[in-house]
Scaffold this active site. Structure first.
Site, PDB file in Angstrom:
ATOM      1  N   ASP A  45      77.759  -1.128 115.218  1.00 13.80           N
ATOM      2  CA  ASP A  45      78.586  -0.212 116.000  1.00 13.80           C
ATOM      3  C   ASP A  45      77.755   0.290 117.174  1.00 13.80           C
ATOM      4  OD1 ASP A  45      80.543  -0.468 114.011  1.00 13.80           O
ATOM      5  OD2 ASP A  45      79.841   1.305 112.943  1.00 13.80           O
ATOM      6  N   GLU A  59      81.060  10.263 114.896  1.00 13.47           N
ATOM      7  CA  GLU A  59      80.587   8.875 114.921  1.00 13.47           C
ATOM      8  C   GLU A  59      79.170   8.771 115.479  1.00 13.47           C
ATOM      9  OE1 GLU A  59      81.726   6.061 113.726  1.00 13.47           O
ATOM     10  OE2 GLU A  59      83.817   6.517 113.279  1.00 13.47           O
TER      11      GLU A  59
END
Length: 158
Positions: A68, A51
């Site tokens: 994010d 990620e």
């Protein structure tokens, strides 16, 4: 012309706040500071690698205009405070980008538990795209072998 040097300075200061951890360093942190189980550690390490590349200050803008944040890339549409979302974790999104990952880990656990309530037990990590595409079908014990000594529950290689 004076605006450009100021903008560069601000950009450099923002970058200097980022901490990029190593894979085994992150695993050690999860074990020693947060007392996580080996099973949880290997899942969180895999998620964080794919990620954010273990970058505590990582951000990513999505197509739906959400963002994010942090080492676990937690989205502001539902989980952290912004004008955009619901803030289920009850924290400002900036807290997810701290070198101290306590808030990020706490919020990630909130995401995992909420996802398990919705999708079923054992499915909590599926909230992360990286888990589904990079971790779910991977042998995570093999993935963590460089960090864990054989036959031990410790991640210290001695």
């Amino acid at each position: 012309m004076r605006v450009l040097p100021l903008a560069l300075l601000v950009g450099l200061l923002a970058v200097s706040d980022a901490k990029v951890l190593g894979k085994c360093e992150f695993a050690r942190l999860l074990e020693t500071r947060y007392n996580l189980s080996r099973n949880d550690i290997k899942n969180w390490v895999c998620i964080a690698e794919f990620e954010s590349s273990f970058n505590t200050a990582a951000t990513n803008r999505n197509r739906n205009r959400s963002t994010d944040y942090g080492i676990f890339q937690i989205n502001n549409k539902y989980w952290c405070g912004s004008d955009y979302g619901k803030n289920v974790c009850g924290i400002p999104c900036s807290d997810l980008m701290s070198d101290d990952i306590t808030a990020a880990l706490r919020c990630a656990e909130t995401v995992r538990r909420a996802t398990e309530r919705y999708r079923g037990r054992g499915k909590g990590y599926t909230a992360w795209v990286a888990y589904n595409s990079k971790c779910k079908k991977r042998d995570l014990d093999q993935y963590m072998a460089e960090c864990w000594s054989r036959g031990s529950n410790s991640i210290f290689p001695f």
